[in-house]
Scaffold this active site. Structure first.
Site, mmCIF file in Angstrom:
data_model
loop_
_atom_site.group_PDB
_atom_site.id
_atom_site.type_symbol
_atom_site.label_atom_id
_atom_site.label_comp_id
_atom_site.label_asym_id
_atom_site.label_seq_id
_atom_site.Cartn_x
_atom_site.Cartn_y
_atom_site.Cartn_z
ATOM 1 C CB ALA A 49 -0.894 0.013 1.229
ATOM 2 C CG PHE A 50 -0.586 5.412 -0.238
ATOM 3 C CD1 PHE A 50 -1.865 4.944 -0.057
ATOM 4 C CD2 PHE A 50 -0.202 6.568 0.433
ATOM 5 C CE1 PHE A 50 -2.761 5.605 0.779
ATOM 6 C CE2 PHE A 50 -1.089 7.243 1.261
ATOM 7 C CZ PHE A 50 -2.370 6.751 1.439
ATOM 8 C CE LYS A 51 -2.250 5.144 4.264
ATOM 9 N NZ LYS A 51 -2.830 6.245 4.934
ATOM 10 C CG ASP A 52 4.889 -0.384 2.244
ATOM 11 O OD1 ASP A 52 4.793 -0.690 3.450
ATOM 12 O OD2 ASP A 52 4.474 -1.125 1.337
#
Ligand SMILES: Cc1ncc(COP(=O)(O)O)c(C=O)c1O
Ligand SMILES: N[C@@H](CCOP(=O)(O)O)C(=O)O
Length: 430
Positions: free
Chosen positions: A105-108
């Site tokens: 997910a883009f949170k990485d």
């Protein structure tokens, strides 16, 4: 760079203190005192600069002088060790895939960047730090992965029971070591409110060093601005009027995109694409900002009733409604529309979108109706297999599981159930 509190009742502070504190003592979000646009030479050289060079130049002003340039270079290189491809669906719509990191997910990116900043600031410090995180699905897993085994850091993740996908739950409850998961009987907003209350609780703050790894923390939030620059690098030669449709929940990602625009990125317009949790869509119509309790949807990570970062967006536009409206449109879609969009994307383009990306795609279509000259990039914010039940049910096709997902399958879930703030407090004090 110094940061001030958006509640204006706390002194401004350095990047280091803003990262360590997470939230200002007056419960306000921190915001940079100055945003200096990047020089024309930077934008002119975009084709020749690598992703890490672009990211380094873009974030430098926000973290210096506390993080020296050599350290920042390493942090950026380690953070960005995977790809950010743009996939063209047709002449008017592309998608920017932000799911190639360890938790898909883009949170990485933000989680890895923040973990390294905190590690740097704490390297000569014996005091342990407790990182509190509220998650509606993806932040928790990314922070768990990013901070796993980091010396001197304990992570406590609060997630709404029964309201995250099975794979998201495995990602945040199975790692062990310094990662603890609290399963909250409530919504994401309840989790986020508990975290914010903890920061104001002197009995806690006198006993432990607390910080947040949600986008309220500037080190988690700001690196998200890289994505928009990476997409522009891939598309600018082909398309002039680039707009971004950002599947939005807590509004950290779209707000980071607006920061990239403040740095000079030539973005024509932003689209906040929402599920039925649509406080901002309603605001742009009525001028009334009326948060309400979140409802559960198939794009669960966007089930946010009171988005933290909207106040930062208001700050960027100096609370000028018309200026904001010139640069931001917002649409809201039902689960049924989202499912139809997933099927349409699959049937027309042989592309498997996750429910959040599908909401972004619908936002593109909504905007393009009135603005056919634009090229709209929707952010694919998570890998479709994170929402396996929904995706396989809609496209009626079995999905192969990437190694990142396989690695958490079948592991034992460990979580503690809580319902009220006092239970969080005694957990933290125990
Ligand atoms: C897959 C996915 N899409 C979209 C969002 C919404 O992003 P933001 O909270 O930055 O608006 C989230 C969670 O934040 C998410 O996990
Ligand atoms: N959708 C998020 C909610 C928290 O957002 P954040 O960017 O403020 O951490 C999630 O997946 O947890």
């Amino acid at each position: 760079m110094n940061y001030y509190s958006l509640n204006h009742k706390a002194p401004s502070t350095s990047f280091k203190e803003a990262v360590i504190k997470g939230l200002a003592p007056d419960k306000g979000l921190y915001f940079p005192e100055k945003i200096t646009p990047l020089p024309k030479s930077f934008w002119d050289a975009i084709d020749d600069l690598s992703y890490t060079e672009l990211a380094f130049e873009a974030i430098k002003q926000f973290v210096s002088p506390e993080i020296p340039k050599t350290v920042l270079k390493t942090i950026v290189e380690e953070t960005l060790s995977f790809d950010f491809p743009v996939i063209k669906l047709n002449d008017h719509i592309s998608t920017l895939e932000l799911f190639h990191g360890p938790t898909m997910a883009f949170k990485d990116v933000g989680a890895r960047f923040m973990a390294r900043c905190l590690g740097y600031f704490n390297k000569n410090n014996d005091e342990e730090v407790t990182v509190l995180v509220a998650t509606s699905g993806d932040t928790g897993g990314a922070v768990a992965n990013g901070f796993l085994g980091v010396k001197g850091v304990n992570v406590v993740i609060l997630y709404p029971s029964g309201k995250v996908s099975d794979i998201q739950e495995m990602q945040l409850t199975t790692l062990g070591q310094n990662i603890k998961a609290l399963e909250v009987h409530g919504t994401f907003d309840d989790c986020q409110a508990m975290v914010k209350t903890a920061f104001l609780d002197e009995e806690l703050t006198n006993n432990m060093q607390l910080t947040s790894a949600n986008s309220i923390n500037v080190a988690r939030w700001l690196p998200q601005l890289f994505y928009f620059i990476f997409a522009y690098k891939q598309l600018h030669k082909q398309y002039k009027n680039i707009v971004f449709s950002v599947p939005s929940g807590n509004f950290g990602n779209i707000c980071a995109g607006m920061m990239a625009q403040q740095l000079g990125l030539p973005v024509k317009h932003f689209i906040a694409s929402n599920n039925e949790n649509n406080v901002v869509t309603r605001y742009l119509i009525s001028k009334l900002y009326e948060p309400k309790p979140s409802v559960q949807t198939i794009s669960n990570a966007m089930d946010v009733g009171a988005p933290s970062n909207f106040i930062r967006i208001q700050e960027i536009y100096k609370n000028n409604f018309d200026a904001l409206k010139d640069n931001l449109s917002s649409f809201s879609f039902s689960d049924e529309e989202t499912r139809e969009a997933m099927l349409e994307i699959y049937n027309h383009y042989l592309y498997v979108a996750d429910p959040h990306g599908a909401v972004g795609y619908l936002g593109c279509k909504g905007y393009l109706k009135e603005n056919p000259e634009a090229h709209c990039v929707f952010l694919e914010t998570a890998h479709p297999t994170k929402f396996l039940d929904v995706v396989e049910d809609v496209i009626e096709e079995k999905q192969p599981l990437p190694v990142q997902i396989q690695s958490v399958m079948g592991k034992e879930k460990v979580s503690v159930e809580i319902s009220v703030y006092e239970e969080l407090k005694s957990f933290l004090l125990s």
